[in-house]
Design an enzyme around this catalytic site. Structure first.
Site, short mmCIF file in Angstrom:
data_model
loop_
_atom_site.label_atom_id
_atom_site.label_comp_id
_atom_site.label_asym_id
_atom_site.label_seq_id
_atom_site.Cartn_x
_atom_site.Cartn_y
_atom_site.Cartn_z
N SER A 60 38.24 36.20 47.60
CA SER A 60 37.92 37.35 48.13
C SER A 60 37.57 36.86 49.77
CB SER A 60 36.65 37.92 47.59
OG SER A 60 35.68 37.16 47.61
N LYS A 80 30.14 36.80 50.50
CA LYS A 80 30.63 37.86 51.22
C LYS A 80 30.20 37.74 52.55
CE LYS A 80 32.40 39.54 47.32
NZ LYS A 80 33.68 39.05 47.06
#
Length: 177
Positions: free
Chosen positions: A42, A83
């Site tokens: 990701s 993230k």
């Protein structure tokens, strides 16, 4: 007698120096050296599955996350994720036509290839409370992030640290921006 006292004083100083160095080393490892292994892609191309990074645990005890910081956080289901911070407390985030809007204005500093094909929860304006952040993975098409209800807005208490250095693979050793 003076010679023995001088020898004892040097020994005590030596032991004290060793204790101070060990204490400083422990503090440094705790503060700046917690290892986190990246799972999934990701955050590709910045970080890939299997990369090992160091997390600064003290950074957000002394300050707050800035936009575009790469952070480690614990989700509600106790999984650890990495993230990038996109939305800050008090802002409204929305994704329209593949573009991230902050308080209605396009987010500056995002690359063209970072268009968002799936808006998820951010299809409608998402208001961030005073202790909430909106996080996205760099690989927007393959990231489970704040756009989805199982992650949602991330509270400041869920953020455990700032990713600052990659230690594996050795060929990509270096600071994370």
């Amino acid at each position: 007698m003076e010679e023995e006292e001088g020898l004892l004083r040097r020994a005590v100083n030596w032991v004290t120096d060793i204790i101070v160095v060990i204490a400083l080393a422990c503090f440094t490892v705790y503060a700046f050296g917690s290892q986190v292994t990246v799972t999934g892609n990701s955050m590709s191309p910045l970080l890939n599955s299997g990369d090992v990074v160091l997390m600064n645990q003290i950074a957000y005890h002394l300050g707050v996350p800035d936009r575009f910081d790469v952070v480690v956080f614990e989700r509600e289901d106790k999984k650890t994720n990495i993230k990038r911070v996109i939305g800050l407390p008090g802002e409204t985030v929305q994704i329209q036509n593949g573009q991230v809007l902050i308080d209605g204005a396009p987010l500056s500093g995002m690359e063209e290839e970072q268009k968002v094909s799936l808006a998820g929860l951010a299809e409608n304006p998402v208001f961030l409370e005073e202790d909430e952040y909106f996080l996205l993975g760099d690989n927007r098409d393959s990231s489970e992030d704040s756009r989805f209800s199982n992650v949602g807005n991330v509270k400041s208490g869920q953020i455990t640290g700032k990713v600052w250095f990659r230690i594996q693979p050795a060929l990509e050793l270096g600071r994370i921006q």
